[in-house]
Design a protein around this motif. Sequence first.
Motif, PDB file in Angstrom:
ATOM      1  N   ALA A 189      32.544  79.790  -2.263  1.00  0.00           N
ATOM      2  CA  ALA A 189      31.642  80.955  -2.267  1.00  0.00           C
ATOM      3  C   ALA A 189      30.284  80.619  -1.642  1.00  0.00           C
ATOM      4  N   ARG A 190      30.306  79.834  -0.545  1.00  0.00           N
ATOM      5  CA  ARG A 190      29.067  79.524   0.141  1.00  0.00           C
ATOM      6  C   ARG A 190      29.374  79.130   1.585  1.00  0.00           C
ATOM      7  N   ASN A 191      28.330  79.107   2.418  1.00  0.00           N
ATOM      8  CA  ASN A 191      28.466  78.702   3.812  1.00  0.00           C
ATOM      9  C   ASN A 191      28.333  77.186   3.926  1.00  0.00           C
ATOM     10  N   TRP A 192      29.138  76.614   4.818  1.00  0.00           N
ATOM     11  CA  TRP A 192      29.096  75.179   5.088  1.00  0.00           C
ATOM     12  C   TRP A 192      28.922  74.967   6.583  1.00  0.00           C
ATOM     13  N   SER A 193      28.143  73.936   6.943  1.00  0.00           N
ATOM     14  CA  SER A 193      27.963  73.576   8.346  1.00  0.00           C
ATOM     15  C   SER A 193      28.759  72.314   8.640  1.00  0.00           C
ATOM     16  N   TYR A 201      21.645  72.374   3.521  1.00  0.00           N
ATOM     17  CA  TYR A 201      21.361  70.946   3.463  1.00  0.00           C
ATOM     18  C   TYR A 201      21.444  70.341   4.866  1.00  0.00           C
ATOM     19  N   SER A 202      20.961  69.117   4.984  1.00  0.00           N
ATOM     20  CA  SER A 202      21.206  68.311   6.169  1.00  0.00           C
ATOM     21  C   SER A 202      22.356  67.348   5.882  1.00  0.00           C
ATOM     22  N   TYR A 203      22.872  66.737   6.932  1.00  0.00           N
ATOM     23  CA  TYR A 203      23.949  65.757   6.779  1.00  0.00           C
ATOM     24  C   TYR A 203      23.402  64.368   7.104  1.00  0.00           C
ATOM     25  N   HIS A 204      23.709  63.383   6.257  1.00  0.00           N
ATOM     26  CA  HIS A 204      23.226  62.027   6.466  1.00  0.00           C
ATOM     27  C   HIS A 204      24.365  61.039   6.249  1.00  0.00           C
ATOM     28  N   CYS A 205      24.390  60.001   7.090  1.00  0.00           N
ATOM     29  CA  CYS A 205      25.379  58.930   6.933  1.00  0.00           C
ATOM     30  C   CYS A 205      24.785  57.656   7.505  1.00  0.00           C
ATOM     31  N   GLN A 206      24.999  56.561   6.811  1.00  0.00           N
ATOM     32  CA  GLN A 206      24.434  55.292   7.259  1.00  0.00           C
ATOM     33  C   GLN A 206      25.067  54.826   8.563  1.00  0.00           C
ATOM     34  N   PHE A 207      26.361  55.028   8.704  1.00  0.00           N
ATOM     35  CA  PHE A 207      27.053  54.629   9.925  1.00  0.00           C
ATOM     36  C   PHE A 207      28.005  55.739  10.356  1.00  0.00           C
ATOM     37  N   VAL A 208      27.853  56.209  11.584  1.00  0.00           N
ATOM     38  CA  VAL A 208      28.764  57.185  12.186  1.00  0.00           C
ATOM     39  C   VAL A 208      29.258  56.565  13.486  1.00  0.00           C
ATOM     40  N   THR A 209      30.538  56.215  13.535  1.00  0.00           N
ATOM     41  CA  THR A 209      31.089  55.534  14.702  1.00  0.00           C
ATOM     42  C   THR A 209      32.367  56.222  15.154  1.00  0.00           C
ATOM     43  N   SER A 210      32.825  55.837  16.325  1.00  0.00           N
ATOM     44  CA  SER A 210      34.072  56.380  16.872  1.00  0.00           C
ATOM     45  C   SER A 210      35.194  55.350  16.865  1.00  0.00           C
ATOM     46  N   LEU A 225      16.453  75.517   8.562  1.00  0.00           N
ATOM     47  CA  LEU A 225      15.300  74.616   8.524  1.00  0.00           C
ATOM     48  C   LEU A 225      14.108  75.361   7.943  1.00  0.00           C
ATOM     49  N   ALA A 226      14.165  75.593   6.639  1.00  0.00           N
ATOM     50  CA  ALA A 226      13.125  76.375   5.976  1.00  0.00           C
ATOM     51  C   ALA A 226      11.824  75.608   5.855  1.00  0.00           C
ATOM     52  N   SER A 272      15.999  69.236   5.147  1.00  0.00           N
ATOM     53  CA  SER A 272      16.327  69.686   3.802  1.00  0.00           C
ATOM     54  C   SER A 272      17.026  68.549   3.055  1.00  0.00           C
ATOM     55  N   TYR A 273      17.357  68.803   1.789  1.00  0.00           N
ATOM     56  CA  TYR A 273      18.055  67.801   0.985  1.00  0.00           C
ATOM     57  C   TYR A 273      19.323  67.357   1.711  1.00  0.00           C
TER      58      TYR A 273
END
Length: 447
Positions: A310-314, A342-351, A383-384, A390-391
């Motif tokens: 019941a919410r939007n996701w990016s 929210y924002s998305y965060h990850c310590q390592f993003v690789t292919s 981006l309020a 954001s969190y």
Amino acid sequence: MAGARCPSRVRLMAFLTLFFACFATASSTAQVPLLMWSTDGLPPLASPTAGHITPSDQFTAYLTSAFGSGPHTVLLFLQDKLSKDDFTVFGGVFGNKQDSAFQNLEAALRSSSSSVTLPALEWSGSSAIPALLQEKLGVSPLLVDADTLSHISINTADSNLLLVNLPYCTGLHKSCKEVLHDNDEVIGKVLNIMKDKNVPYTAIYTGLQPSQVISETSMSQPPAGRSLLQTVEPTVKAPIMFNETGGPCIMLWAQNLQVSVSETWVDLAAETPSLVGSRCNGNSSLLVLTYETGFTLSFAMSQRFYSVSARNWSTLDSVELQFSGLAASFIGSRNIYAPVEYSYHCQFVTSFQDNLLVPNNTNQNTSHWRLNFTDFQIQGFSLANGTNFSYANDCAGFFTPGIWMGLLTSLLMLFIFVYGLHMIMQLNTMDRFDDPKGPSISVPQLE
């Protein structure tokens, strides 16, 4: 950063330390710090966010509100060169007045009715600040020093712009700290003269141009305790921000944006990209980063409503790398997602390790291209907060391998403890005892 109460000077030192150290930025835009205080009061100004460079037009608008009506007397302390690092390196030790190069400046900030601190003001030329003040006040600057100021009469019925030039350590036979300390003494003398004349004023301390701090390698003794603006903190790079009509709509920050196209890794985070081709709307966002070295990175994001939650996701749908006319596309796995607020965060993003980015290109020329993003954070919607993320929704799950190992070890120890307690509770005392030292018990036999 403790809950104990401290003297006002220590609080001021701590504020300046955090302010200038935390707002260091790696942007290529030239910038100078600016301190402004007044005996009458200044309009409120929101503190800049981390890594933010205050644009010159924003400062111009603030001066318009500060000097909008009535006559004003402005003291402009204009140093040949000045940067944030001058405050960071040559500040002094907490509570030790002998080690501070800015004693009078700190006292002026404490005693003023209000003050404004801009650690990174966009620098557009050596004459920008004097010309701007001359325009706002409608008077030409009058060059003065402590000796001439004590002999002139100041007419408070009209606006006055008093210019005090201060040298810098470049080319002088004194160390930077000694020169800054002498400049601080001049500031103190001028302010005392204004106080004796009972003239209300607004003071500004800034530089003609940015400076390169010269490190002082000779020290008589190592510094003790916590220092005022003395330890240079690691610089905090400003996030990449794309602005659409109405404000920013895409933000990205990463410690490293490494790409490999020929078995050699290149870190694009150290370069300043062009954002031409980026766009955003209510349903999708595209951030295009074009670098002078020939690389182009494109981040495509979208949002949609999921009825289950019941919410939007990016989601980060894809990342495309272009170089020398070739392009490789990488699909964002279903793990790169966050609530749209929210924002998305990850310590390592690789292919090539965790499969967060899956190659989607069968071209033989690009099959070995790789991406490696460190401390990666992105937000394409909602981006309020303007210039703040954001969190963050982090990619790391709660039950990490370390947590599982701790839980299993704790359960094993608990099992051993319970089993031992159970064995102890099963012990019973004997109901008969035989004394080995006494006569043995004889039982006569009856025939």
